[in-house]
Scaffold this motif. Structure first.
Motif, PDB file in Angstrom:
ATOM      1  N   TYR A  77       0.867  -1.177   0.000  1.00  0.00           N
ATOM      2  CA  TYR A  77       0.000   0.000   0.000  1.00  0.00           C
ATOM      3  C   TYR A  77       0.905   1.230   0.000  1.00  0.00           C
ATOM      4  O   TYR A  77       1.839   1.334   0.793  1.00  0.00           O
ATOM      5  CB  TYR A  77      -0.892   0.014   1.239  1.00  0.00           C
ATOM      6  CG  TYR A  77      -1.985   1.054   1.211  1.00  0.00           C
ATOM      7  CD1 TYR A  77      -3.230   0.773   0.643  1.00  0.00           C
ATOM      8  CD2 TYR A  77      -1.788   2.317   1.769  1.00  0.00           C
ATOM      9  CE1 TYR A  77      -4.233   1.727   0.629  1.00  0.00           C
ATOM     10  CE2 TYR A  77      -2.789   3.276   1.750  1.00  0.00           C
ATOM     11  CZ  TYR A  77      -4.005   2.968   1.168  1.00  0.00           C
ATOM     12  OH  TYR A  77      -5.012   3.911   1.138  1.00  0.00           O
ATOM     13  N   TYR A  78       0.632   2.184  -0.934  1.00  0.00           N
ATOM     14  CA  TYR A  78       1.481   3.357  -1.103  1.00  0.00           C
ATOM     15  C   TYR A  78       0.765   4.613  -0.626  1.00  0.00           C
ATOM     16  O   TYR A  78      -0.430   4.806  -0.883  1.00  0.00           O
ATOM     17  CB  TYR A  78       1.862   3.541  -2.574  1.00  0.00           C
ATOM     18  CG  TYR A  78       2.672   2.407  -3.142  1.00  0.00           C
ATOM     19  CD1 TYR A  78       4.063   2.413  -3.057  1.00  0.00           C
ATOM     20  CD2 TYR A  78       2.059   1.321  -3.757  1.00  0.00           C
ATOM     21  CE1 TYR A  78       4.816   1.382  -3.571  1.00  0.00           C
ATOM     22  CE2 TYR A  78       2.794   0.278  -4.274  1.00  0.00           C
ATOM     23  CZ  TYR A  78       4.175   0.313  -4.177  1.00  0.00           C
ATOM     24  OH  TYR A  78       4.922  -0.723  -4.685  1.00  0.00           O
ATOM     25  N   VAL A  79       1.521   5.471   0.032  1.00  0.00           N
ATOM     26  CA  VAL A  79       1.035   6.796   0.403  1.00  0.00           C
ATOM     27  C   VAL A  79       1.996   7.806  -0.196  1.00  0.00           C
ATOM     28  O   VAL A  79       3.200   7.780   0.089  1.00  0.00           O
ATOM     29  CB  VAL A  79       0.962   6.974   1.932  1.00  0.00           C
ATOM     30  CG1 VAL A  79       0.493   8.389   2.268  1.00  0.00           C
ATOM     31  CG2 VAL A  79       0.023   5.949   2.552  1.00  0.00           C
ATOM     32  N   LEU A  80       1.468   8.688  -1.044  1.00  0.00           N
ATOM     33  CA  LEU A  80       2.291   9.696  -1.720  1.00  0.00           C
ATOM     34  C   LEU A  80       1.746  11.076  -1.396  1.00  0.00           C
ATOM     35  O   LEU A  80       0.513  11.265  -1.355  1.00  0.00           O
ATOM     36  CB  LEU A  80       2.300   9.475  -3.233  1.00  0.00           C
ATOM     37  CG  LEU A  80       2.720   8.070  -3.716  1.00  0.00           C
ATOM     38  CD1 LEU A  80       1.482   7.210  -3.958  1.00  0.00           C
ATOM     39  CD2 LEU A  80       3.533   8.162  -4.991  1.00  0.00           C
ATOM     40  N   ALA A  81       2.648  12.028  -1.143  1.00  0.00           N
ATOM     41  CA  ALA A  81       2.216  13.372  -0.764  1.00  0.00           C
ATOM     42  C   ALA A  81       3.175  14.399  -1.328  1.00  0.00           C
ATOM     43  O   ALA A  81       4.395  14.181  -1.344  1.00  0.00           O
ATOM     44  CB  ALA A  81       2.131  13.491   0.757  1.00  0.00           C
TER      45      ALA A  81
ATOM     46  N   ILE B 226       6.053  13.174  -7.861  1.00  0.00           N
ATOM     47  CA  ILE B 226       5.009  12.241  -7.425  1.00  0.00           C
ATOM     48  C   ILE B 226       4.253  11.699  -8.635  1.00  0.00           C
ATOM     49  O   ILE B 226       3.913  10.504  -8.692  1.00  0.00           O
ATOM     50  CB  ILE B 226       4.046  12.939  -6.451  1.00  0.00           C
ATOM     51  CG1 ILE B 226       4.761  13.258  -5.137  1.00  0.00           C
ATOM     52  CG2 ILE B 226       2.824  12.056  -6.188  1.00  0.00           C
ATOM     53  CD1 ILE B 226       5.282  12.058  -4.385  1.00  0.00           C
ATOM     54  N   CYS B 227       3.990  12.538  -9.627  1.00  0.00           N
ATOM     55  CA  CYS B 227       3.308  12.078 -10.844  1.00  0.00           C
ATOM     56  C   CYS B 227       4.140  11.009 -11.553  1.00  0.00           C
ATOM     57  O   CYS B 227       3.603  10.016 -12.050  1.00  0.00           O
ATOM     58  CB  CYS B 227       3.050  13.248 -11.781  1.00  0.00           C
ATOM     59  SG  CYS B 227       1.790  14.401 -11.206  1.00  0.00           S
ATOM     60  N   LYS B 228       5.438  11.204 -11.596  1.00  0.00           N
ATOM     61  CA  LYS B 228       6.304  10.224 -12.238  1.00  0.00           C
ATOM     62  C   LYS B 228       6.304   8.913 -11.467  1.00  0.00           C
ATOM     63  O   LYS B 228       6.290   7.832 -12.060  1.00  0.00           O
ATOM     64  CB  LYS B 228       7.726  10.780 -12.339  1.00  0.00           C
ATOM     65  CG  LYS B 228       8.633   9.965 -13.241  1.00  0.00           C
ATOM     66  CD  LYS B 228       9.946  10.675 -13.479  1.00  0.00           C
ATOM     67  CE  LYS B 228      10.843   9.872 -14.410  1.00  0.00           C
ATOM     68  NZ  LYS B 228      12.137  10.564 -14.648  1.00  0.00           N
TER      69      LYS B 228
ATOM     70  N   GLY C 221       4.453   1.941   1.910  1.00  0.00           N
ATOM     71  CA  GLY C 221       5.514   2.671   1.233  1.00  0.00           C
ATOM     72  C   GLY C 221       5.117   4.133   1.177  1.00  0.00           C
ATOM     73  O   GLY C 221       4.015   4.469   0.724  1.00  0.00           O
ATOM     74  N   LEU C 222       5.974   5.024   1.684  1.00  0.00           N
ATOM     75  CA  LEU C 222       5.665   6.449   1.757  1.00  0.00           C
ATOM     76  C   LEU C 222       6.642   7.247   0.897  1.00  0.00           C
ATOM     77  O   LEU C 222       7.855   7.092   1.015  1.00  0.00           O
ATOM     78  CB  LEU C 222       5.748   6.938   3.216  1.00  0.00           C
ATOM     79  CG  LEU C 222       5.610   8.449   3.446  1.00  0.00           C
ATOM     80  CD1 LEU C 222       4.236   8.945   2.997  1.00  0.00           C
ATOM     81  CD2 LEU C 222       5.869   8.792   4.912  1.00  0.00           C
ATOM     82  N   ILE C 223       6.101   8.106   0.025  1.00  0.00           N
ATOM     83  CA  ILE C 223       6.906   9.000  -0.806  1.00  0.00           C
ATOM     84  C   ILE C 223       6.341  10.403  -0.628  1.00  0.00           C
ATOM     85  O   ILE C 223       5.149  10.632  -0.874  1.00  0.00           O
ATOM     86  CB  ILE C 223       6.851   8.604  -2.293  1.00  0.00           C
ATOM     87  CG1 ILE C 223       7.274   7.143  -2.482  1.00  0.00           C
ATOM     88  CG2 ILE C 223       7.750   9.518  -3.119  1.00  0.00           C
ATOM     89  CD1 ILE C 223       7.102   6.638  -3.899  1.00  0.00           C
ATOM     90  N   ALA C 224       7.178  11.334  -0.172  1.00  0.00           N
ATOM     91  CA  ALA C 224       6.689  12.692   0.086  1.00  0.00           C
ATOM     92  C   ALA C 224       7.751  13.713  -0.308  1.00  0.00           C
ATOM     93  O   ALA C 224       8.930  13.559   0.029  1.00  0.00           O
ATOM     94  CB  ALA C 224       6.330  12.858   1.554  1.00  0.00           C
TER      95      ALA C 224
END
Length: 397
Positions: free
Chosen positions: A275-279, A288-290, A355-358
């Protein structure tokens, strides 16, 4: 040519004399360049379609790259042999003719025959084959390239604050992608009124120009690369005072130069969570779009994108299982909002591997890092970075 693969079995083998060393060297260089190009193109396509290619395991990926490498070498070698056969032959056939033959018969063109079946009365060496040393042994320039100069082909308005600049050049002026999802470059912008021509010698310019007239540079995510056309796309937030990169992006027109550094990256994103969380705020939205486009098609998660208002939303490709939410500030200045951190704190997260990407303003990133620690995420599961810093009431990205 990869050290793991050899290409000495393609086509008929050549037996050469010392005078034919140039031919042999050209064939070897063409073979090597073709292998490298085939490998690079296959690797680039794998990265561009990482979501679709995730079904390939490591062994299958290596086999695919090796096959592309071999195919590139074979194709380049075949093409080089065709050209050399026409232009770089080091010997020409002169047939013996009977004295009974008339002038017309003696001047008639003779059919081409394989080299091993022809007999010669004399040989002739073309001037190019007499060059010493052979061209293939001349070392090419190894000067470090700090800037690549492209030409803007079009500008797309994503919303009132963001534009996408697409630029190209033959062979992308030597620019080479590093294949990373977080690939970025520095973009250099100069005041047009100064008449400075790229590439910019920044060290020399700093010595003779006031600080505010020296070309500015900022880091931006490479949105996509089309190696066939070839073109590069970069998304910009339009803002700032004249002379800044953000202001330049708002005034850029087709035909203007786009000056960028070689490719860079900070980390290799591991897209293997359940499960991904992007901010992100505006500055981090392109990255983030990429990442969203690189996710597997069956990925699940949530993407939070902070923008100025409702009118700032635009089309973003993402897997169907990822919920895309826009968070408008509605009058709150950029960098002053706590929307992203507040939204993350309130999330009812599933009991899955996260998985977190911010990517956002520095103070916002600090708050998001605190949320990540509360979620007990390790560094391999989170990719959090500051994309800009709010200073003295001004936006400097």
């Amino acid at each position: 040519m990869s050290k793991h693969h050899k290409y000495k079995s393609y086509g008929p083998q050549y037996t050469v004399t010392p005078r034919e060393g140039l031919t042999l060297e050209i064939l070897a260089q063409a073979e090597k360049a073709g292998a490298k190009a085939g490998y690079a193109m296959a690797k680039e396509q794998l990265y561009r379609n990482i979501g679709n290619s995730s079904v390939l395991n490591e062994q299958e990926t290596d086999e695919l790259l090796a096959a592309a490498e071999r195919a590139g070498a074979a194709a380049a070698l075949t093409a080089a042999r065709k050209v050399l056969d026409k232009t770089l032959r080091t010997s020409f056939k002169h047939y013996h003719h009977s004295t009974a033959q008339g002038p017309a018969q003696q001047l008639a063109p003779q059919p081409f025959a394989p080299a091993q079946t022809r007999s010669y009365s004399e040989t002739y060496e073309e001037p190019l084959a007499q060059h010493t040393p052979a061209l293939g042994y001349l070392d090419p320039p190894r000067e470090k390239v700090d800037q690549h100069i492209l030409t803007i082909t079009r500008v797309e308005q994503l919303n009132a604050q963001m534009v996408r600049i697409i630029a190209g050049a033959p062979d992308l002026d030597g620019y080479r992608s590093n294949g990373a999802i977080d690939e970025y470059v520095k973009v250099f912008a100069a005041d047009p009124a100064l008449g400075l021509e790229p590439p910019y010698d920044l060290r020399a310019l700093r010595q003779r120009l006031p600080r505010d007239q020296v070309p500015r540079s900022k880091s931006y995510t490479i949105r996509w690369i089309n190696a066939v056309v070839p073109e590069i796309a970069i998304d910009f937030v339009v803002h700032g005072e004249p002379g800044t990169v953000g202001h330049w992006a708002g005034t850029a027109q087709p035909g203007d130069p786009l000056v960028i550094s070689p490719s860079r990256s900070k980390s290799s994103l591991s897209l293997n969570a359940d499960y991904y969380v992007l901010a992100a705020d505006e500055a981090g939205i392109p990255a983030i779009c990429k990442a969203l486009e690189a996710l597997p098609s069956d990925a699940r998660g949530l993407a939070l994108l902070e923008v100025a208002d409702q009118n700032a939303m635009f089309d973003v490709k993402h897997p169907p299982g990822v919920d895309l939410r826009w968070l408008p500030r509605d009058g709150v200045p950029a960098g002053r909002s706590s929307l992203l951190a507040d939204e993350l704190r309130s999330l009812p997260l599933p009991h899955l591997r996260l998985g977190l990407i911010a990517h956002a303003e520095r103070s916002t990133v600090k708050e998001i890092s605190q949320v990540a620690r509360h979620w007990h995420l390790d560094k391999r599961s989170s990719h959090i970075s500051s994309y800009w810093t709010l200073r003295e009431g001004r936006l400097r990205r």
